[in-house]
Design an enzyme around this catalytic site. Structure first.
Site, PDB file in Angstrom:
ATOM      1  N   HIS A  23     -10.699 -22.993  50.752  1.00 51.07           N
ATOM      2  CA  HIS A  23     -10.264 -23.765  52.389  1.00 51.07           C
ATOM      3  C   HIS A  23     -10.570 -23.702  53.450  1.00 51.07           C
ATOM      4  O   HIS A  23     -10.539 -22.861  53.716  1.00 51.07           O
ATOM      5  CB  HIS A  23      -8.576 -24.470  52.160  1.00 51.07           C
ATOM      6  CG  HIS A  23      -8.411 -25.853  52.956  1.00 51.07           C
ATOM      7  ND1 HIS A  23      -8.438 -25.004  54.438  1.00 51.07           N
ATOM      8  CD2 HIS A  23      -8.353 -26.734  52.627  1.00 51.07           C
ATOM      9  CE1 HIS A  23      -7.766 -26.811  54.479  1.00 51.07           C
ATOM     10  NE2 HIS A  23      -8.440 -27.872  53.967  1.00 51.07           N
ATOM     11  N   ASP A  48      -3.117 -17.987  49.835  1.00 47.31           N
ATOM     12  CA  ASP A  48      -3.496 -19.365  50.239  1.00 47.31           C
ATOM     13  C   ASP A  48      -2.433 -20.391  49.618  1.00 47.31           C
ATOM     14  O   ASP A  48      -2.847 -20.262  48.115  1.00 47.31           O
ATOM     15  CB  ASP A  48      -3.934 -20.217  50.812  1.00 47.31           C
ATOM     16  CG  ASP A  48      -4.421 -21.158  51.031  1.00 47.31           C
ATOM     17  OD1 ASP A  48      -2.919 -21.713  50.662  1.00 47.31           O
ATOM     18  OD2 ASP A  48      -5.755 -22.231  51.721  1.00 47.31           O
ATOM     19  N   GLN A  64      -1.869 -24.897  47.655  1.00 52.80           N
ATOM     20  CA  GLN A  64      -1.440 -26.273  46.365  1.00 52.80           C
ATOM     21  C   GLN A  64      -0.921 -25.203  45.202  1.00 52.80           C
ATOM     22  O   GLN A  64      -0.834 -26.350  44.295  1.00 52.80           O
ATOM     23  CB  GLN A  64      -2.972 -26.138  45.716  1.00 52.80           C
ATOM     24  CG  GLN A  64      -3.961 -26.375  46.773  1.00 52.80           C
ATOM     25  CD  GLN A  64      -3.877 -28.073  46.778  1.00 52.80           C
ATOM     26  OE1 GLN A  64      -2.764 -28.842  46.537  1.00 52.80           O
ATOM     27  NE2 GLN A  64      -4.591 -28.810  48.124  1.00 52.80           N
ATOM     28  N   LYS A  80       2.708 -30.821  51.821  1.00 49.30           N
ATOM     29  CA  LYS A  80       2.390 -30.647  50.535  1.00 49.30           C
ATOM     30  C   LYS A  80       3.235 -30.521  48.665  1.00 49.30           C
ATOM     31  O   LYS A  80       2.816 -30.312  47.583  1.00 49.30           O
ATOM     32  CB  LYS A  80       0.908 -29.603  49.986  1.00 49.30           C
ATOM     33  CG  LYS A  80      -0.132 -29.936  51.152  1.00 49.30           C
ATOM     34  CD  LYS A  80      -1.335 -28.898  50.170  1.00 49.30           C
ATOM     35  CE  LYS A  80      -2.429 -28.710  52.010  1.00 49.30           C
ATOM     36  NZ  LYS A  80      -3.156 -29.982  51.641  1.00 49.30           N
ATOM     37  N   CYS A 121     -12.799 -30.086  52.476  1.00 49.65           N
ATOM     38  CA  CYS A 121     -12.844 -28.569  53.748  1.00 49.65           C
ATOM     39  C   CYS A 121     -12.736 -27.743  52.691  1.00 49.65           C
ATOM     40  O   CYS A 121     -12.728 -26.601  52.747  1.00 49.65           O
ATOM     41  CB  CYS A 121     -11.269 -28.815  54.291  1.00 49.65           C
ATOM     42  SG  CYS A 121     -10.608 -29.996  55.056  1.00 49.65           S
TER      43      CYS A 121
HETATM   44  C1  PLP Z   1      -5.705 -24.676  49.819  1.00 51.24           C
HETATM   45  C2  PLP Z   1      -5.675 -24.724  51.141  1.00 51.24           C
HETATM   46  N1  PLP Z   1      -5.474 -24.191  51.963  1.00 51.24           N
HETATM   47  C3  PLP Z   1      -5.474 -24.589  52.924  1.00 51.24           C
HETATM   48  C4  PLP Z   1      -5.526 -25.600  53.088  1.00 51.24           C
HETATM   49  C5  PLP Z   1      -4.793 -26.951  55.154  1.00 51.24           C
HETATM   50  O1  PLP Z   1      -3.519 -27.061  55.115  1.00 51.24           O
HETATM   51  P1  PLP Z   1      -2.448 -27.888  56.579  1.00 51.24           P
HETATM   52  O2  PLP Z   1      -3.853 -28.905  56.628  1.00 51.24           O
HETATM   53  O3  PLP Z   1      -1.527 -28.257  55.880  1.00 51.24           O
HETATM   54  O4  PLP Z   1      -3.116 -26.674  57.624  1.00 51.24           O
HETATM   55  C6  PLP Z   1      -4.898 -27.082  52.275  1.00 51.24           C
HETATM   56  C7  PLP Z   1      -4.664 -28.502  52.505  1.00 51.24           C
HETATM   57  O5  PLP Z   1      -5.774 -29.330  52.076  1.00 51.24           O
HETATM   58  C8  PLP Z   1      -5.524 -26.989  50.736  1.00 51.24           C
HETATM   59  O6  PLP Z   1      -5.284 -26.808  50.162  1.00 51.24           O
END
Ligand code: PLP
Length: 403
Positions: free
Chosen positions: A120, A197, A200, A223, A361
């Site tokens: 992401h 990360d 998800q 999430k 993203c």
């Molecule tokens: C794999 C992953 N990393 C990071 C993020 C960023 O999360 P946040 O917008 O809650 O900071 C997301 C959000 O969709 C994501 O799916």
């Protein structure tokens, strides 16, 4: 035992207010159970006070409850010390803290940071920027045509110049579940710290930071059934002294003089200013909610929905699945032949079906796979087989409309 999906769905008030809603954008944000909403409302209605400051009952109670959430979080992620959990605004902020307040001071020209092609933007741009600022190189583990990491290349990418490896547990586009145990093991052989990360995965899949020996774990409350604007940065005890404050101010200090400031230890040194107290309490309620579920049954339920959806989708014809990894979560990305993903999602929106279309993203990932955009469907514990069938019918409708 059959998964009590209808009882679970009734815990989420949005579906009472919007009975027609088929919510399949869970990878963007999950819906919230009443217990989480109530916790936040109760705090403002009955208990509002700032933390770490007042000696009166309301303030000490807020502090106690705020600090207790750290204990709930460590029990969710398998950590043993509550001081390894810092509250942040979310995954994005957590990753930025590691990039700027841990890594940047160590990076020299010629050093390397390794990430994967399926990250992401939140787990790409911070590393790209610190690398640019210090003359370091950003190296990418590529993905194969089915959307799995090409881990056979990992050994040649990792060497003494690599100062950090940052990798997603589950791809928010492809649904691929990465073998983080193997990845951490390989990185640690060269003493390379690893950031996972978990945006998800945390709350949806078991994760044990101690067993997996994860150095940093970043995730977002919103999430995993919790509120927006709250997240976590877990940091292994041995590395915590090397993470500097990223925002300066009150609440993060031991002693302040005009010339110098002595900061508190991790995690308090990262929590300057008044924190998002109701957000953190809401995160605590989300963890409670998750822990009374049978996580294995929940995984089984969402996996069944995912498999059934993929099978029915493929049988429509003219569908390209983007990502067909062996080990996958409850995320499906696809394209419908000759119909733009935005048209598909717009059509589904008319049928009250909420899905996502675009690059999610993860623009470089889609470009590397030669795909400009996909439709993304992501299941959660309150989704039903009826949701799957309604969505398949609607996609059939899209195909007929544009034929
Ligand atoms: C794999 C992953 N990393 C990071 C993020 C960023 O999360 P946040 O917008 O809650 O900071 C997301 C959000 O969709 C994501 O799916």
């Amino acid at each position: 035992m059959t998964f009590p999906v209808h009882a679970i769905k009734s815990n989420f008030p949005i579906f009472t207010h919007r009975p027609e809603l088929v919510y399949l954008d869970n990878a963007a944000t999950s819906q919230k159970p009443l217990s989480v909403i109530q916790t936040i409302t109760d705090f403002y209605t009955k208990e509002n006070a700032n933390v770490h400051r007042g000696l009166y009952e309301l303030s000490s109670r807020a502090t106690k409850r705020y600090e207790e959430v750290r204990k709930k979080v460590i029990s969710l992620i398998g950590a043993s010390n509550q001081n390894t959990v810092a509250f942040t605004k979310g995954t994005t902020e957590s990753i930025n803290i590691v990039a700027y307040s841990f890594l940047k001071k160590k990076l020299k020209a010629g050093d390397k940071v390794v990430i994967s092609a399926m990250e992401h933007h939140a787990n790409l741009i911070p590393w790209q920027q610190v690398c640019k600022e210090s003359g370091a190189l950003l190296e990418i583990i590529p993905v194969n045509e089915v959307g799995e990491l090409r881990l056979e290349l990992l050994d040649s990418l990792l060497d003494k110049r690599v100062k950090l490896l940052a990798i997603t547990h589950i791809s928010n586009v492809l649904g691929t579940i990465n073998p983080i145990e193997e990845i951490v093991f390989k990185a640690h052989k060269l003493k390379i710290p690893v950031l996972i990360d978990g945006a998800q995965s945390v709350g949806h899949y078991p994760i044990d930071v101690k067993k997996l020996d994860i150095d940093f774990l970043a995730f977002s409350a919103h999430k995993m059934f919790g509120p927006l604007g709250t997240g976590v940065l877990y940091c292994k005890e041995a590395l915590a002294p090397h993470v500097d404050p990223h925002t300066y101010g009150g609440g993060s200090i031991k002693n302040v003089e005009f010339e110098e400031t002595e900061f508190l230890d991790y995690p308090h040194k990262l929590e300057a200013g008044t924190p998002n107290i109701p957000g953190v309490l809401g995160l605590g309620a989300a963890v409670d909610y998750i822990q009374q579920l049978d996580i294995h049954e929940a995984i089984h339920h969402t996996k069944n929905l995912t498999i059934s959806f993929k099978d029915k989708l493929k049988s429509l014809g003219g569908i390209t699945l983007v990502g067909q990894a062996q080990n996958f979560g409850s995320i499906v990305s696809f394209q419908v032949k000759n119909i733009h993903p935005h048209d598909v999602s717009g059509f589904l929106a008319h049928a009250n079906i909420a899905v996502r279309a675009g690059h999610h993203c993860a623009q470089p990932l889609l470009e590397s796979m030669g795909v400009p955009a996909t439709v993304r469907i992501s299941f959660s514990i309150y989704n039903t087989m009826d949701d799957v069938d309604k969505t398949i019918d609607a996609i059939l409708g899209v195909k007929k409309f544009w034929s």
